[in-house]
Design an enzyme around this catalytic site. Structure first.
Site, PDB file in Angstrom:
ATOM      1  N   SER A 111       0.791  -1.238   0.000  1.00  0.00           N
ATOM      2  CA  SER A 111       0.000   0.000   0.000  1.00  0.00           C
ATOM      3  C   SER A 111       0.818   1.281   0.000  1.00  0.00           C
ATOM      4  O   SER A 111       0.235   2.379  -0.064  1.00  0.00           O
ATOM      5  CB  SER A 111      -0.957   0.014   1.197  1.00  0.00           C
ATOM      6  OG  SER A 111      -2.102  -0.761   0.909  1.00  0.00           O
ATOM      7  N   LYS A 114       0.043   3.794  -2.702  1.00  0.00           N
ATOM      8  CA  LYS A 114      -0.937   4.879  -2.593  1.00  0.00           C
ATOM      9  C   LYS A 114      -0.283   6.259  -2.537  1.00  0.00           C
ATOM     10  O   LYS A 114      -0.932   7.267  -2.834  1.00  0.00           O
ATOM     11  CB  LYS A 114      -1.825   4.660  -1.365  1.00  0.00           C
ATOM     12  CG  LYS A 114      -2.743   3.438  -1.469  1.00  0.00           C
ATOM     13  CD  LYS A 114      -3.627   3.300  -0.237  1.00  0.00           C
ATOM     14  CE  LYS A 114      -4.653   2.194  -0.376  1.00  0.00           C
ATOM     15  NZ  LYS A 114      -4.076   0.852  -0.219  1.00  0.00           N
ATOM     16  N   SER A 295      -5.741   3.910   4.439  1.00  0.00           N
ATOM     17  CA  SER A 295      -5.327   2.981   3.381  1.00  0.00           C
ATOM     18  C   SER A 295      -6.539   2.384   2.672  1.00  0.00           C
ATOM     19  O   SER A 295      -6.688   1.169   2.560  1.00  0.00           O
ATOM     20  CB  SER A 295      -4.431   1.869   3.943  1.00  0.00           C
ATOM     21  OG  SER A 295      -3.697   1.242   2.906  1.00  0.00           O
TER      22      SER A 295
END
Length: 466
Positions: A111, A114, A295
């Site tokens: 993640s 991102k 997230s």
């Protein structure tokens, strides 16, 4: 480690700043926000400097490569990580590489992907952009079309469940649509829904999964079966567009307009048909902050498609990642061996180099790009917010860095990553990326090892003047 008293003081200062950032209204009370009078018009306000130095010279003493190596490499050799992670550390304000260990190796970022999605979205289409969901007259008399614009915040609830932003409400759209129809003497319609904005597969490569809904341009409450489950894993409906249209039909009935039969797929007529009604998302700046802090995979994939649309690419996984790369390289970020497949980081085939990540963060921290500030203010704060709330605790071996490290986490099977910002002991702002994707077994020891590495940067008094 620096004394616990100093760490506690730093944490308290940062937490006070956090309260202003997170709990203020997204309509202008956050750092670098823009005032909004409720009409959709925005007026620019001065963006104060982000992450003002804790103390001392704003530049601080520059850490040496040898100094950073001495504190990081012993911690990176733990068996919990399987193999030494790929690491890069740069001076956040100048972008100068201070330390690298396999910094050009394309690792699985999870993640931390991102971060690139956030910066791309804040660049194109930009922080003030809002996504419109609209209703237009259909291709035949007595038909209306609910047109998805890709707003991932659209909710069938009353909106109070969402703390990171004030979402657009489907009930408001239904009420405005019903008012327009009744004003023309219409109280019964056929309903179509248009999800044609996005192209390519809707299902993420990881398949049906509670971490993400099928990626379509019309959905409410991120396609959750139980829409009251906000910010958590939840089962998802198989067809979010159908789900949204059915809920819209029910709301129209409540507002005095009956829908004849079940909603059907359709396409809005071309030629600039007049809207019956529309609602708009919060500005992308607010969505970006929320996406980073918790997230949120659905927000990330929606943002990626907004980047694609802004850059003239197909609104798909492939088009979005191509557009994001175009934006980042346009900002001067070295993409190198990086190769992304999505905007959320769920795809284990994603590859990012630590250098790509730290350059992206450094660009956001530079004074020349105030529009990117939300990519920093959205980063979780160690021990306090988002996905770092339960890390950097008293027994973690990294507690002194609670409130000091601000970073995006990443976790997949055999992958643990962390990338963000930290002030070292001398007050120098550092951007770092630590990517470990070669371990097996329990991820908790790997996360703890990475947290200790970030904490070591915070405690690093390993610079020289200049």
């Amino acid at each position: 480690m620096r004394s616990k008293a100093i760490a506690a003081a730093l944490a308290a200062v940062l937490l006070a700043v956090l309260v202003t950032l997170v709990h203020g209204s997204w309509k202008g009370e956050r750092l670098g926000a823009r005032a909004d009078d409720g009409s959709g018009r925005v007026a620019a306000t001065a963006a104060p400097p982000v992450l003002v130095p804790v103390s001392g010279d704003p530049a601080g003493a520059t850490p040496t490569e040898a100094g950073i190596r001495a504190v990081l490499e012993p911690l990176g050799r733990t068996t919990a990580l399987g193999a030494p992670p790929a690491v890069a550390v740069v001076d956040a304000l100048t972008g100068r590489l201070l330390y690298g260990a396999n910094q050009d190796r394309a690792a699985t970022p999870a993640s931390t992907t991102k971060i690139t999605t956030a910066v791309a979205a804040l660049t194109a289409p930009g922080p003030d952009h809002r996504i419109t969901t609209r209703v237009v007259p259909g291709p035949t008399p007595g038909t209306i079309v609910l047109v998805g614009g890709g707003d991932p915040t659209l909710t069938a609830l009353d909106g109070r469940q969402y703390s990171g932003y004030q979402p657009a409400r489907l009930s408001d759209l239904a009420a405005a649509t019903a008012a327009a129809l009744k004003a023309s003497g219409t109280t019964q319609v056929k309903l179509q829904y248009d999800t044609s904005l996005y192209t390519g597969p809707a299902l993420h490569a990881i398949g049906v999964n509670e971490n993400i809904a099928p990626v379509v341009s019309l959905m409410v409450d991120e396609g959750r079966v139980d829409p009251t489950v906000v910010g958590k894993e939840s089962n998802r409906v198989p067809s979010p567009g159908v789900d949204a249209a059915k809920k819209f039909a029910t709301m129209l009935k409540t507002a005095g307009v009956t829908v004849d039969g079940a909603p059907t797929p359709g396409t809005a007529p071309g030629g600039g048909a007049p809207e019956l009604a529309s609602v708009q998302s919060p500005p992308l700046s607010a969505i970006v902050e929320q996406m980073l802090t918790v997230s949120d995979n659905d927000l990330a994939e929606a943002l990626l498609r907004q980047v694609a649309i802004a850059k003239g690419q197909p609104a798909s996984f492939q088009g979005g990642t191509a557009a994001a790369r175009q934006v980042l390289e346009g900002l001067g970020v070295t993409y190198g061996a990086s190769n992304l497949k999505d905007g959320s980081g769920l795809d284990k085939e994603n590859r990012l180099t630590p250098l790509t990540l730290v350059q992206t963060l450094s660009t956001a921290a530079s004074g020349t790009h105030p529009e990117l500030r939300r990519a920093l203010t959205g980063l979780p704060i160690a021990g306090f917010t988002g996905t770092l709330t339960d890390r950097y605790g008293p027994n973690s071996g990294a507690a002194d860095a609670a409130g000091v490290v601000r970073a995006k986490t990443g976790s997949l099977t055999g992958v643990s990553t962390l990338s963000g910002l930290v002030r070292d002991r001398d007050g120098r702002l550092l951007a770092f990326a630590i990517l470990a994707d070669r371990f097996t077994g329990d991820p908790d020891p790997a996360r703890a090892a990475i947290d200790r590495m970030a904490a070591a940067l915070a405690d690093c008094g390993c610079g020289t003047a200049g």
